[in-house]
Structures are given as C-alpha cells and as structure tokens.
Design an enzyme around this catalytic site. Structure first.
Site, mmCIF file in Angstrom:
data_model
loop_
_atom_site.group_PDB
_atom_site.id
_atom_site.type_symbol
_atom_site.label_atom_id
_atom_site.label_comp_id
_atom_site.label_asym_id
_atom_site.label_seq_id
_atom_site.Cartn_x
_atom_site.Cartn_y
_atom_site.Cartn_z
ATOM 1 N N ASP A 8 0.914 -1.203 -0.148
ATOM 2 C CA ASP A 8 -0.026 0.106 0.050
ATOM 3 C C ASP A 8 0.583 1.219 0.067
ATOM 4 O O ASP A 8 2.154 1.158 0.541
ATOM 5 C CB ASP A 8 -0.813 0.062 1.287
ATOM 6 C CG ASP A 8 -2.195 1.044 1.162
ATOM 7 O OD1 ASP A 8 -2.074 1.906 0.349
ATOM 8 O OD2 ASP A 8 -2.919 1.039 1.936
ATOM 9 N N CYS A 30 -15.103 -24.247 16.533
ATOM 10 C CA CYS A 30 -14.393 -24.200 15.448
ATOM 11 C C CYS A 30 -13.468 -25.417 15.659
ATOM 12 O O CYS A 30 -13.119 -25.629 16.759
ATOM 13 C CB CYS A 30 -13.380 -22.990 15.453
ATOM 14 S SG CYS A 30 -11.999 -22.891 14.375
ATOM 15 N N CYS A 59 -8.195 -24.004 18.392
ATOM 16 C CA CYS A 59 -9.329 -24.445 19.022
ATOM 17 C C CYS A 59 -9.581 -25.848 19.591
ATOM 18 O O CYS A 59 -10.093 -26.078 20.433
ATOM 19 C CB CYS A 59 -10.687 -23.992 18.062
ATOM 20 S SG CYS A 59 -10.511 -22.135 17.783
ATOM 21 N N ASP A 68 -2.929 7.834 -4.182
ATOM 22 C CA ASP A 68 -3.983 8.507 -4.532
ATOM 23 C C ASP A 68 -4.251 9.784 -3.689
ATOM 24 O O ASP A 68 -3.388 10.065 -2.683
ATOM 25 C CB ASP A 68 -5.222 7.396 -4.372
ATOM 26 C CG ASP A 68 -5.228 6.967 -2.992
ATOM 27 O OD1 ASP A 68 -4.423 6.301 -2.515
ATOM 28 O OD2 ASP A 68 -6.541 6.897 -2.670
ATOM 29 N N CYS A 125 -9.970 -25.501 14.169
ATOM 30 C CA CYS A 125 -8.765 -25.206 13.589
ATOM 31 C C CYS A 125 -7.949 -25.741 14.881
ATOM 32 O O CYS A 125 -8.043 -26.055 15.906
ATOM 33 C CB CYS A 125 -8.666 -23.791 13.479
ATOM 34 S SG CYS A 125 -8.384 -22.728 14.907
HETATM 35 ZN ZN ZN Z 1 -10.438 -22.099 15.403
#
Ligand code: ZN
Length: 576
Positions: free
Chosen positions: A90, A275, A280, A124, A277
C-alpha cells in the site's frame, strides 16, 4: 507486467489466475496485511501454515522507519519480510494524509520499485470528508495523480493498482472508473469509507463494489481495500471483487474478538469454541479467557486467520460447484444487513449479473428465502420462457432443463403447463429456450431421429440419418451442438448472434478447426450478448463455421482478456 486469466466463474465471481513477475496466484485472493513494526504472524508462517501465497504490507511504513527502509533498499522487500511469495504494498496515502505528511508520488512510486514489490499502489488522494464536493475533489485529484503515476513509473518493474474514489456517490464512482480506466493500471482498488464497515452497512459497500465492477474494464481485477470480516467475503466475491486485504485477523485479536461464520464474537461471550482449527482443538473458551493478553492475541490471530482461509476456500469451492449464491444466502442469515445487501445486489445488479452468471450450472438451485426469486438464473430463465417461447406457464418439455429441472424451490413457484409433448416437440422447445424463437424448427428437421437411453428412457442424442446434430446433456438438459447442429444454427440466426469471429490467421484457424480451444486474445469480434456456458459458433470473418463449443467468457469480455480461453471447443469442422 501482470496477467489475469479467468478459469471458472459463478454469480459475478471469478476464479482466476494472476501471473506477476513469473509467480502465479489464484483469485479470489485474500492478502493478510503484515505490519513489520507490529508482527503478529510472520509472512513465512502465513505461507507455510496457512497457504497464503501473497501478502500486503505498507510501503509508507517501511519508508518512514529507517531500519526498515535501509534493509528494504539493500535486500529487497521479500528478504525484509522473509517471504518469497507475491508482495503487494500500500502506498500509505491514507496515513500520509492523516499525519498531514507530504510524501510525493515520485518518492513513493520510486521506492516501491526500488524495494522490488510485485504489486504497488499509486499515491491517491483520499477524501477528507463525506460531502459531494469533497468526494469530487478526491476523484479529480486522484485522476491527476494517476496521470502523474503513468509518467513516473518504470515500465516492467512492478504491477500497479489504480485507486477508485467517489465515496457514497454513484455518479462520482462512475466518473472515477472512467478516468482511471484510461490509464494503464493492472488492477483497480476501491477504498470502502470507514463509516460503512463500522456501521456494518454492507448494502452501501456492495452497491459501491457493483458500480466499480461495472465501471472498470472486465479483464482487470478489482481489489477491495481493508475488507476483512469473513462473513461478507462471499457477497463481495459474488459481485466481482477479486482481491481482498485486511489486518483484521490481528486487529480483532488485539481487541479480544473471535471470528465465526456467523459473525464476530467477543471472547467473554464464548463458553465454547465453535471451530476445529488447530488452535481451537487445543484450547477451550475458559483457557482463552484466563490466559495472558499476549498469549490470547497470539492464539486469536491464528484462529482468525484460519477462519479467513476457510472462508476463501469455501468461496472458491462454491465457484467450482456453481453454488456461490447458496453460500451468500447462507451468510445472509448471519446478519440482516448482509441479506439487505444481497437483495440490493440482485435488484441493482440484474443488468450486469444476467450477462455474467453462467446460463447453466453444475449444482441444483436451492430455495433459501424470498431473495431466491431474484436470482439471475431464475429471472433469466423465466424471461426466456416468456420472450422466447411466448408462454406464461413453463412448458413441461423443459422439466429436465436448467434451472427448472434442477431447482428445489417452494411449491407453486414454478408453474408447469402439464402438457404432454412428443420427443420432437420437446427438443425443439429446448432449442427455442436455449437459442431463441423459431430455432427448434430450423435446427431439428421433421425427419430427425431422436435416440433415447435404453436404461433411463431419456433423450440422449438427435441425429439426421447418421449425422449427429446435438446431444442432450444429462445433468442440465441443455443441447450441446455438433457440427451439423452448428451449421443449422448458423442458418437459423442472423449474424452476429451466437457467433465468435476469429481473425484470418491460417495457423490459428487450422488449430481451431481441428478442435483447439479459442483463446480470448484471438477473438476479433463477437456477439456481445453471449452468456458464459452458452453454446457458441466459432466462425471466420466471412461467417464460415470453424467449430462449435461453449463460452467461458461473456461476449463483452471476449477479446479483452489477453490471456486464457474464451471458448472451449467441442468439435472443429476438421474433426467432423
Ligand atoms: Zn479456531
């Protein structure tokens, strides 16, 4: 410098491939933002553990901190980040502007080139407020800065993003798109006004995105700056955003917020972690609340990044299966503002979506709320029944054709006429529905032989003596043309309807005649009304048939993409 190729699509979304400096990445693309001053997850971990092939960092932050600037100039940005994937930067227009620092376009363009970024952003001129006049100033000044950029950049050193301004004003967004499209940017990026995402005004965000998607050239990727709430990503992908970036995984983590597919939760609210993952499964909600803040940020950022990754993969899989609208509709149940935004997109975007959303799909169309009736597949199909067949009720001849045969809707939504049709009537009605009124009679003569499956009794192929005219696709009930069918369709329809014209280059024409696919860059002109997945006629400039196949691109996109296939050829005339 940057090449963009479309490989598959659904709704307004594009599963594409970006090639930049020899590196390939797939879209829809999510760029985790990395701040080298506040590292939470390193770019190496983003790639190795999460599979992110590209990241975004801020060139202005690197420029402003001497220890970073010196290293970046000596070793390059990839070495500074410890990341060999694609680096987007950026320009820091927003920061310079907030800090009222003067950083010139020349300095930041040169700096991004010198540190070897793959994709840079012009400097910009963001708007200082929300008034019409201020937004207009920002549009015009950004366009001037774009001109300045095109004089300053060194061709071939980096790919570049141009920035679209215009705030909440549609006509200003359109003006900005027109002005910026004249310049040779590789990607266009849109900044979402902070008030929109802070107030969850997904409707305004979506309308802004749709206006930009329609305003910039179709072959250019569209980037939504700073959109990192995963629940809104399917909707933004469906309107045609190709790239997203955000530091949300880290910002939310620092703020004690946990991403789910139903929205963002505060850690204190959680009794369970919904979750699976790697974070978790090893931690529970109580531990998360009781650990030190640093530990919690460490784990939350990782869980959040897993959620984003999961959502991006869900979007890509949905595009492959042609079930993206279903995914968006599911997310629309997570927050009423997404539902409102979806309805607005389906209403305002109809003229665009009807031209890009594939005409037939791999998945059934599922009813999941009243907005289902606004979906382009359904509206377009019912419009064809009215306009091409002149019917009020759907002829039962179409009972196995997409979307009528593949929809699971509420009773009473699709009204069939209940008539019995002969096999010949049936295939002629399908042809009229598919190609236009009167085509069935011309495409399928009275003495055609209709072959049916011995096992299922369903129509499979249509022959004239021993020459194949067309086959009926078992999955979606559409006709696939063979050469005889292509010749007959061409006679039935005035040019340029359903035609894709190739320039007279003997080698190219030979390749297509023997069954090679048609690449977009070789399309000289074509019927602009062609919809993706429609059957098309590939012809030379004298309207002689070369091949039949199915369109991957919409007619108005063919010839514009410089890379990738426009028509997948089924049969070339030489193979006949
Ligand atoms: Zn998770």
């Amino acid at each position: 410098m940057l090449e963009f190729e479309l490989r598959d699509r659904d709704a307004g979304a594009r599963l594409g491939r970006l090639t930049v400096k020899g590196k390939r990445i797939e879209t829809p693309l999510f760029l985790p933002v990395y701040n080298p001053n506040i590292p939470v997850i390193t770019p190496r971990e983003m790639r190795e553990t999460y599979g992110f092939e590209a990241v975004m960092t801020n060139a202005y932050i690197i420029y402003r901190h001497e220890h970073l600037r010196v290293r970046a100039l000596e070793e390059g940005v990839h070495s500074l980040l410890g990341f060999d994937g694609v680096v987007f930067t950026d320009s820091g227009a927003y920061q310079t502007f907030r800090a009222r620092l003067e950083l010139s376009q020349a300095e930041i363009v040169r700096f991004q080139e010198e540190i070897g970024v793959d994709v840079g952003v012009m400097l910009d001129s963001p708007s200082r407020g929300e008034s019409y006049d201020e937004c207009k100033r920002s549009v015009l000044e950004t366009a001037d800065r774009g001109e300045e950029w095109s004089r300053l950049r060194t061709e071939g050193r980096a790919a570049w993003e141009g920035v679209i301004q215009g705030g909440a004003y549609r006509e200003l967004l359109e003006l900005s798109c027109t002005l910026m499209s004249r310049l040779e940017f590789d990607i266009y990026a849109v900044g979402v006004p902070p008030k929109y995402w802070m107030s969850y005004d997904f409707e305004a965000i979506a309308v802004q995105g749709l206006t930009c998607r329609m305003g910039i050239p179709p072959e250019k990727p569209l980037h939504a700056f700073g959109m990192g709430n995963p629940i809104v990503l399917p909707l933004l992908a469906a309107i045609g955003y190709d790239i997203f970036d955000s530091a949300s995984y880290a910002i939310y983590a620092r703020d004690g917020r946990y991403m789910t597919e139903w929205g963002v939760k505060r850690v204190e609210e959680l009794d369970y972690l919904p979750c699976s993952c790697p974070v978790c499964v090893k931690t529970d909600a109580r531990e998360l609340k009781e650990m030190t803040e640093d530990e919690r940020i460490h784990l939350l950022a990782r869980h959040n990044l897993y959620m984003i990754r999961r959502e991006v993969n869900a979007i890509k899989q949905a595009i492959r299966e042609n079930s993206l609208w279903e995914l968006v509709q599911e997310r629309a149940r997570a927050h009423p503002n997404i539902l409102r935004a979806l309805i607005r997109v389906l209403e305002d975007g109809w003229s665009y979506l009807r031209r890009v959303d594939p005409v037939r799909k791999r998945s059934a169309l599922f009813y999941s709320g009243r907005e289902t009736l606004l979906r382009p597949e359904l509206r377009r199909a019912l419009e064809r029944v009215r306009e091409r067949l002149g019917c009020v009720k759907i002829p039962s001849a179409l009972s196995e054709t997409y979307p009528f045969g593949q929809s699971v809707l509420e009773p009473g939504i699709l009204e069939f006429d209940g008539r019995r049709y002969s096999d010949l009537e049936r295939v002629r009605i399908i042809a009229d529905y598919q190609f236009g009124p009167g085509v069935g009679l011309r495409l399928i003569p009275d003495d055609a032989r209709i072959e049916k499956s011995r096992k299922t009794g369903r129509i499979r192929r249509i022959w004239l003596d021993d020459v194949l005219i067309a086959a009926l696709r078992p999955g979606d009930g559409f006709l696939s043309l063979h050469i005889e069918g292509g010749l007959r369709l061409k006679e039935a329809l005035e040019p340029p309807r359903y035609r894709v014209y190739l320039a007279d280059a003997p080698k190219l024409l030979d390749a297509v005649k023997s069954g090679g696919d048609v690449f977009s860059k070789f399309v000289a002109k074509c019927d602009p009304l062609i919809i993706p997945k429609e059957e098309v006629l590939v012809v030379n400039m004298n309207d002689r048939l070369l091949a039949v196949g199915q369109a991957l691109l919409a007619g108005f996109e063919m010839g514009r993409f410089r890379r990738g296939v426009a028509v997948k050829v089924r049969k070339g005339v030489e193979e006949w």
